[in-house]
Scaffold this motif. Structure first.
Motif, PDB file in Angstrom:
ATOM      1  N   ILE A 132      -7.780  -6.702   7.900  1.00 22.79           N
ATOM      2  CA  ILE A 132      -7.413  -5.571   8.222  1.00 22.79           C
ATOM      3  C   ILE A 132      -5.376  -5.647   7.978  1.00 22.79           C
ATOM      4  CG2 ILE A 132      -7.063  -3.750   9.265  1.00 22.79           C
ATOM      5  CD1 ILE A 132      -9.848  -4.061  10.101  1.00 22.79           C
ATOM      6  N   PHE A 133      -4.905  -7.319   8.271  1.00 25.85           N
ATOM      7  CA  PHE A 133      -3.501  -7.447   9.008  1.00 25.85           C
ATOM      8  C   PHE A 133      -2.846  -7.108   7.544  1.00 25.85           C
ATOM      9  CE2 PHE A 133       0.053 -10.854   8.434  1.00 25.85           C
ATOM     10  CZ  PHE A 133       0.613 -10.682   9.458  1.00 25.85           C
ATOM     11  N   PHE A 134      -3.707  -8.473   6.289  1.00 27.20           N
ATOM     12  CA  PHE A 134      -3.079  -8.999   5.044  1.00 27.20           C
ATOM     13  C   PHE A 134      -3.370  -7.226   4.072  1.00 27.20           C
ATOM     14  CE2 PHE A 134      -3.344 -13.541   6.340  1.00 27.20           C
ATOM     15  CZ  PHE A 134      -1.978 -13.467   5.695  1.00 27.20           C
ATOM     16  N   TYR A 135      -4.516  -6.315   4.734  1.00 21.72           N
ATOM     17  CA  TYR A 135      -4.059  -5.268   3.847  1.00 21.72           C
ATOM     18  C   TYR A 135      -2.352  -4.473   3.956  1.00 21.72           C
ATOM     19  CZ  TYR A 135      -4.744  -0.420   2.327  1.00 21.72           C
ATOM     20  OH  TYR A 135      -4.668   0.721   1.793  1.00 21.72           O
ATOM     21  N   LEU A 136      -2.616  -4.415   5.259  1.00 20.02           N
ATOM     22  CA  LEU A 136      -0.879  -3.466   5.733  1.00 20.02           C
ATOM     23  C   LEU A 136      -0.294  -4.191   5.418  1.00 20.02           C
ATOM     24  CD1 LEU A 136      -2.451  -2.548   9.233  1.00 20.02           C
ATOM     25  CD2 LEU A 136      -2.359  -1.217   7.512  1.00 20.02           C
ATOM     26  N   PHE A 137      -0.292  -5.219   5.968  1.00 22.17           N
ATOM     27  CA  PHE A 137       1.033  -6.346   5.154  1.00 22.17           C
ATOM     28  C   PHE A 137       1.131  -6.202   3.379  1.00 22.17           C
ATOM     29  CE2 PHE A 137       3.383 -10.011   3.399  1.00 22.17           C
ATOM     30  CZ  PHE A 137       4.155 -10.193   4.622  1.00 22.17           C
ATOM     31  N   SER A 138       0.279  -6.012   3.011  1.00 26.51           N
ATOM     32  CA  SER A 138       0.758  -6.489   1.330  1.00 26.51           C
ATOM     33  C   SER A 138       0.805  -4.365   0.380  1.00 26.51           C
ATOM     34  CB  SER A 138      -0.573  -6.233   0.544  1.00 26.51           C
ATOM     35  OG  SER A 138      -1.752  -5.634   0.980  1.00 26.51           O
ATOM     36  N   GLU A 139       0.115  -3.569   1.405  1.00 24.73           N
ATOM     37  CA  GLU A 139       0.315  -2.358   1.129  1.00 24.73           C
ATOM     38  C   GLU A 139       1.756  -1.330   1.583  1.00 24.73           C
ATOM     39  OE1 GLU A 139      -1.505   0.245  -0.275  1.00 24.73           O
ATOM     40  OE2 GLU A 139      -2.423  -1.257  -0.987  1.00 24.73           O
ATOM     41  N   LYS A 140       2.332  -1.798   2.478  1.00 24.68           N
ATOM     42  CA  LYS A 140       4.570  -1.993   2.770  1.00 24.68           C
ATOM     43  C   LYS A 140       4.658  -2.671   1.353  1.00 24.68           C
ATOM     44  CE  LYS A 140       7.928  -0.144   3.622  1.00 24.68           C
ATOM     45  NZ  LYS A 140       8.018   1.090   3.487  1.00 24.68           N
ATOM     46  N   ILE A 141       4.524  -4.230   1.033  1.00 24.07           N
ATOM     47  CA  ILE A 141       4.946  -4.593  -0.124  1.00 24.07           C
ATOM     48  C   ILE A 141       4.901  -3.838  -1.062  1.00 24.07           C
ATOM     49  CG2 ILE A 141       5.075  -6.450  -1.447  1.00 24.07           C
ATOM     50  CD1 ILE A 141       4.558  -8.228   0.711  1.00 24.07           C
ATOM     51  N   PHE A 142       3.776  -3.566  -1.556  1.00 20.83           N
ATOM     52  CA  PHE A 142       3.651  -2.313  -3.085  1.00 20.83           C
ATOM     53  C   PHE A 142       4.123  -1.183  -2.422  1.00 20.83           C
ATOM     54  CE2 PHE A 142       1.295   0.669  -5.283  1.00 20.83           C
ATOM     55  CZ  PHE A 142       0.979   0.385  -5.993  1.00 20.83           C
ATOM     56  N   ASP A 143       4.508  -0.853  -1.867  1.00 21.60           N
ATOM     57  CA  ASP A 143       4.868   0.933  -1.426  1.00 21.60           C
ATOM     58  C   ASP A 143       6.442   0.143  -1.674  1.00 21.60           C
ATOM     59  OD1 ASP A 143       5.611   3.294  -0.080  1.00 21.60           O
ATOM     60  OD2 ASP A 143       6.575   2.024   0.945  1.00 21.60           O
ATOM     61  N   GLU A 144       7.617  -0.645  -1.558  1.00 17.47           N
ATOM     62  CA  GLU A 144       8.481  -0.779  -1.515  1.00 17.47           C
ATOM     63  C   GLU A 144       9.055  -1.719  -2.978  1.00 17.47           C
ATOM     64  OE1 GLU A 144      11.418  -0.940   0.869  1.00 17.47           O
ATOM     65  OE2 GLU A 144       9.775   0.115   2.444  1.00 17.47           O
ATOM     66  N   PHE A 145       7.756  -2.442  -3.491  1.00 11.40           N
ATOM     67  CA  PHE A 145       8.150  -2.187  -4.540  1.00 11.40           C
ATOM     68  C   PHE A 145       7.787  -1.077  -5.524  1.00 11.40           C
ATOM     69  CE2 PHE A 145       6.980  -5.154  -8.330  1.00 11.40           C
ATOM     70  CZ  PHE A 145       7.485  -5.789  -9.537  1.00 11.40           C
ATOM     71  N   HIS A 146       7.543  -0.283  -5.331  1.00  8.52           N
ATOM     72  CA  HIS A 146       7.455   0.866  -5.795  1.00  8.52           C
ATOM     73  C   HIS A 146       8.314   1.874  -6.010  1.00  8.52           C
ATOM     74  CE1 HIS A 146       5.206   5.090  -5.635  1.00  8.52           C
ATOM     75  NE2 HIS A 146       5.738   4.956  -7.638  1.00  8.52           N
ATOM     76  N   ARG A 147       9.072   1.705  -4.551  1.00  8.35           N
ATOM     77  CA  ARG A 147      10.696   2.403  -4.518  1.00  8.35           C
ATOM     78  C   ARG A 147      11.584   1.872  -5.014  1.00  8.35           C
ATOM     79  NH1 ARG A 147      10.501   2.158   0.119  1.00  8.35           N
ATOM     80  NH2 ARG A 147       9.709   4.678   1.017  1.00  8.35           N
ATOM     81  N   TYR A 148      11.394   0.484  -5.747  1.00  4.72           N
ATOM     82  CA  TYR A 148      12.537  -0.316  -6.239  1.00  4.72           C
ATOM     83  C   TYR A 148      12.060  -0.345  -7.749  1.00  4.72           C
ATOM     84  CZ  TYR A 148      14.224  -4.451  -8.419  1.00  4.72           C
ATOM     85  OH  TYR A 148      14.836  -5.069  -9.300  1.00  4.72           O
ATOM     86  N   SER A 149      11.354  -0.575  -7.859  1.00  3.98           N
ATOM     87  CA  SER A 149      10.951  -0.177  -9.419  1.00  3.98           C
ATOM     88  C   SER A 149      11.266   1.033 -10.426  1.00  3.98           C
ATOM     89  CB  SER A 149       9.465  -0.129 -10.065  1.00  3.98           C
ATOM     90  OG  SER A 149       8.309  -1.229  -9.529  1.00  3.98           O
ATOM     91  N   LEU A 150      11.092   2.672  -9.389  1.00  2.00           N
ATOM     92  CA  LEU A 150      11.606   3.461  -9.512  1.00  2.00           C
ATOM     93  C   LEU A 150      13.153   4.337  -9.637  1.00  2.00           C
ATOM     94  CD1 LEU A 150       9.026   5.970  -8.098  1.00  2.00           C
ATOM     95  CD2 LEU A 150       8.785   5.227 -10.284  1.00  2.00           C
ATOM     96  N   THR A 151      13.464   2.700  -8.483  1.00  5.08           N
ATOM     97  CA  THR A 151      15.185   3.449  -8.723  1.00  5.08           C
ATOM     98  C   THR A 151      15.599   2.407  -9.386  1.00  5.08           C
ATOM     99  OG1 THR A 151      15.179   3.749  -6.305  1.00  5.08           O
ATOM    100  CG2 THR A 151      17.366   3.328  -6.826  1.00  5.08           C
ATOM    101  N   PHE A 152      15.246   1.486  -9.779  1.00  2.15           N
ATOM    102  CA  PHE A 152      16.053   0.544 -10.966  1.00  2.15           C
ATOM    103  C   PHE A 152      15.805   0.946 -12.528  1.00  2.15           C
ATOM    104  CE2 PHE A 152      17.574  -1.304  -7.136  1.00  2.15           C
ATOM    105  CZ  PHE A 152      18.794  -0.840  -6.769  1.00  2.15           C
TER     106      PHE A 152
END
Length: 390
Positions: A103-123
């Motif tokens: 559960i811990f690593f799932y929550l951790f990785s979801e935020k990483i995916f969310d931030e990387f998603h934002r980065y990919s769309l922005t740039f």
């Protein structure tokens, strides 16, 4: 993006179809929690992204110290806390260190995916984000489907396996952009940066305002998804799927209005002008009708009374999502008029109404949905009144 939109719904749908109802309900709860969790963390990217996009200036040291490093530390701590809190609601599974860790690593990785998603769309840098999206959704669902139809595995085993595969599929594609011979050199560079800097949360006034507004909008934005989790244990996954399909309404409104008519929103065109020729109401009517008829057809064995109750609940939640989306257009008009205080006060009022509903009406999903749509009627009325004043 399309696979990301339907990926979770498909996972829960497959589990529900093959009668893995406890696993489906647990995932519906965890998926909703991770969405709220991702949006509750401070938007440390905001000022850095604005500066990078506007001025085309990239200072990696500044980005690392003010964005990556503090976010990493906050994420470690907050993922641990949320993991402890959410574990109490997953009482259908036996407590174990492995489950807590997953559960811990799932929550951790979801935020990483969310931030990387934002980065990919922005740039507009879509590699390896596309690889992550394909692996996380279509590929993972094929694997999950194969295990589920075999019928050899328990609900807890399937739940653990899904929680294991989601972080793996999120993090492993990053290996594609890592140069093996530079790993040690990079780690040494990061170590020196951390050693020569002290942790500080770079919350300046503009960032604080953005964070407070985003926090105040959490409950109004996700109230329908949270409401779907209050259905009985056998109905949670079905309601989650139905409400998730309703999110197509939000997606279309976001695509047609908030994305493609940004300039007109900034010029403070009226809602009527913004919606002209959009076919949003026709599309919303189709989605709500499709979901309600589909729900009744797939659950015909539940009996007439249960089906009617569920359909009435879904109609109310669908209309509530339409009101939510229209209110968001009005709030965008208010935002670009720089009336941040007005948005914040409005969100406090609506959040209070919704909190009252979730505290006192949560024992009946139909009654709760009436409380939610009442709050969203108030939200639309208030946001329209404020937006039309400027």
């Amino acid at each position: 993006m399309l696979s990301s939109l339907i990926g979770r719904v498909l996972t829960v749908g497959i589990l529900t179809k093959f009668n893995y109802l406890e696993t489906a309900g647990a995932l519906a709860l965890l998926f909703t929690t991770s969405t709220l969790f991702n949006n509750a963390l401070p938007p440390l990217h905001k000022e850095i992204y604005i500066k990078a996009v506007k001025n085309k200036v990239y200072n990696f040291r500044e980005i690392f110290i003010n964005y990556f490093y503090p976010l990493f530390l906050i994420l470690l701590f907050s993922s641990f806390i949320v993991c402890i809190l959410i574990r109490n609601f997953l009482d259908q599974f036996e407590t174990s260190f492995l489950l807590n860790l997953l559960i811990f690593f799932y929550l951790f990785s979801e935020k990483i995916f969310d931030e990387f998603h934002r980065y990919s769309l922005t740039f507009k840098k879509y590699f390896p984000w596309n690889i992550i999206g394909i692996w996380r959704n279509p590929v993972n669902n094929i694997i999950f489907f194969t295990l589920i139809i075999s019928g050899k595995y328990s609900e807890q085993y399937i739940f653990n396996f899904i929680l294991m595969m989601l972080p793996i599929s999120t993090l492993s594609p990053f290996l594609l952009i890592i140069k093996p011979f530079k790993i040690w050199k990079s780690l040494n560079y990061y170590y020196k940066l951390i050693k020569n800097s002290s942790f500080k949360l770079p919350i300046n006034p503009p960032l604080l305002k953005a964070w407070l507004i985003s926090l105040s909008m959490l409950l109004p934005t996700y109230s329908e998804r949270i409401a779907s989790l209050t259905a009985g244990s056998k109905e949670t996954s079905k309601m989650y799927i139905a409400v998730a399909i309703f999110q197509l309404i939000t997606f279309i409104i976001d695509f047609q209005i908030l994305s493609n008519k940004k300039a007109e929103i900034i010029k403070n065109k009226t809602l009527k002008q913004l919606l002209k020729n959009s076919k949003i109401f026709l599309f919303s009517f189709f989605i709500i009708t499709f979901v309600c008829l589909g729900y009744a057809f797939l659950n015909i064995s539940d009996g007439l009374y249960n089906n009617l109750t569920s359909i009435f609940t879904l109609i109310i939640l669908g209309l509530s999502i339409v009101l939510n989306s229209l209110s968001l257009i009005q709030e965008q008009r208010i935002f670009w008029a720089k009336r941040y205080k007005a948005i914040f006060i409005e969100m406090l009022i609506i959040s209070s109404l919704l909190l009252f509903s979730f505290i006192f009406l949560r024992f009946n999903t139909l009654i709760l949905s009436i409380g939610i749509i009442s709050a969203n009627i108030a939200r639309f009325t208030i946001s329209t009144k404020i937006a039309n004043e400027y």
